[in-house]
Design an enzyme around this catalytic site. Structure first.
Site, short mmCIF file in Angstrom:
data_model
loop_
_atom_site.label_atom_id
_atom_site.label_comp_id
_atom_site.label_asym_id
_atom_site.label_seq_id
_atom_site.Cartn_x
_atom_site.Cartn_y
_atom_site.Cartn_z
N HIS A 49 8.55 -28.49 8.42
CA HIS A 49 8.25 -28.06 9.78
C HIS A 49 7.00 -28.71 10.36
O HIS A 49 6.73 -28.56 11.55
CB HIS A 49 8.07 -26.54 9.81
CG HIS A 49 9.33 -25.76 9.55
ND1 HIS A 49 10.46 -25.93 10.30
CD2 HIS A 49 9.62 -24.83 8.61
CE1 HIS A 49 11.41 -25.12 9.85
NE2 HIS A 49 10.93 -24.45 8.82
N GLU A 149 14.65 -18.21 0.86
CA GLU A 149 14.28 -17.84 2.22
C GLU A 149 15.41 -17.13 2.97
O GLU A 149 15.28 -16.88 4.18
CB GLU A 149 13.88 -19.08 3.01
CG GLU A 149 12.83 -19.95 2.33
CD GLU A 149 12.47 -21.16 3.15
OE1 GLU A 149 11.70 -21.00 4.12
OE2 GLU A 149 12.97 -22.27 2.83
N ASP A 175 11.28 -17.01 7.19
CA ASP A 175 12.73 -17.22 7.28
C ASP A 175 13.50 -16.08 6.62
O ASP A 175 14.61 -15.74 7.05
CB ASP A 175 13.11 -18.55 6.63
CG ASP A 175 12.98 -19.72 7.59
OD1 ASP A 175 13.06 -19.49 8.81
OD2 ASP A 175 12.80 -20.86 7.13
#
Length: 256
Positions: A49, A149, A175
């Site tokens: 990310h 996640e 997540d």
């Protein structure tokens, strides 16, 4: 530049040790260089990310000065993403969104050289040093982490943690909350899922980490037995630093 020594991070985990990390997303090696002076146990660069590319990742490793081990949260669990991180000089990888034991085995295979895996030999840093020595050290000391996640990952936590060669299972709390449908409110289901993963790791004798938003949460989770916690991340440190400075200035203006 490689922090492969007699007591590597991988060995530390295998012996039941804990460590805390600073987490970096902004793609700025200079921030890592500054952070190293604070003495973190390790650095995690978020290539999934974050704003990191191959070039800045190389500079991130250099910014540690060989003083702090650097791990990479890879873009995904593919051979290419894992090879890129390790060739840059990372001492370990953490692959995101792992949901099955088969996916975890692919991560392990990609992170190890033959005969233990299928990693390709190369990379500017490994080849610029004594590659024979690096090869032997890498297979012994490279830390292989996978992230759980999602609900599917939690359901398969025991099988994932039992995969040979997995050194660390890291819970991606954000997540996971989204997958459970609990985000952004606190919900007992989220803590129950975290406890399920922690119990699975303990059963398999594998280290379990958890993403934490700040130092206070990191300390609480470490006390609960989590092996890896996040003390600080660069987005919050920088944004809060600017916000606090501006707030202090405004108060001073009002009092003047």
């Amino acid at each position: 530049m490689f922090v492969f020594n007699e007591r590597s991070l991988r060995q530390h985990l295998q012996e039941g040790g804990q460590f805390s990390v600073f987490w970096f997303s902004l793609g700025a090696p200079a921030l890592i260089e500054l952070a190293v002076t604070a003495g973190p146990d390790a650095i995690v660069v978020d290539a999934q990310h974050g704003l990191w590319d191959r070039h800045s990742l190389e500079h991130a490793v250099a910014a540690t000065g060989g003083k702090v081990p650097l791990l990479v949260r890879t873009m995904d669990g593919t051979k290419g993403a894992i090879s890129t991180a390790l060739d840059a000089g990372a001492v370990g990888v953490i692959a995101p969104l792992i949901e099955t034991a088969e996916e975890a085995r692919h991560v392990v295979e990609a992170a190890r050289f033959p005969p233990h895996g299928a990693r390709s030999g190369g990379g500017v840093r490994p080849l610029a040093s004594d590659f024979a020595a690096y090869y032997a050290a890498a297979n012994m000391h490279t830390l292989v982490g996978v992230m759980i996640e999602t609900m599917a990952g939690v359901a398969n936590a025991e099988a994932i943690a039992a995969v040979e060669g997995v050194d660390l299972v890291l819970i991606g709390t954000g997540d996971l909350a989204i997958s459970l449908g609990t985000f952004p409110a606190a919900d007992p289901r989220h803590e129950e899922a975290c406890n399920t993963v922690l119990a699975a790791c303990r059963k398999a004798g594998v280290a379990c980490g958890i993403f934490t938003p700040h130092a206070e949460a990191a300390a609480r989770r470490a006390a609960q037995g989590y092996s890896l916690t996040v003390v600080a991340n660069d987005i919050d440190v920088v944004s809060r630093g600017f916000a606090n400075a501006q707030s202090t200035f405004r108060r001073g203006e009002a009092e003047a």
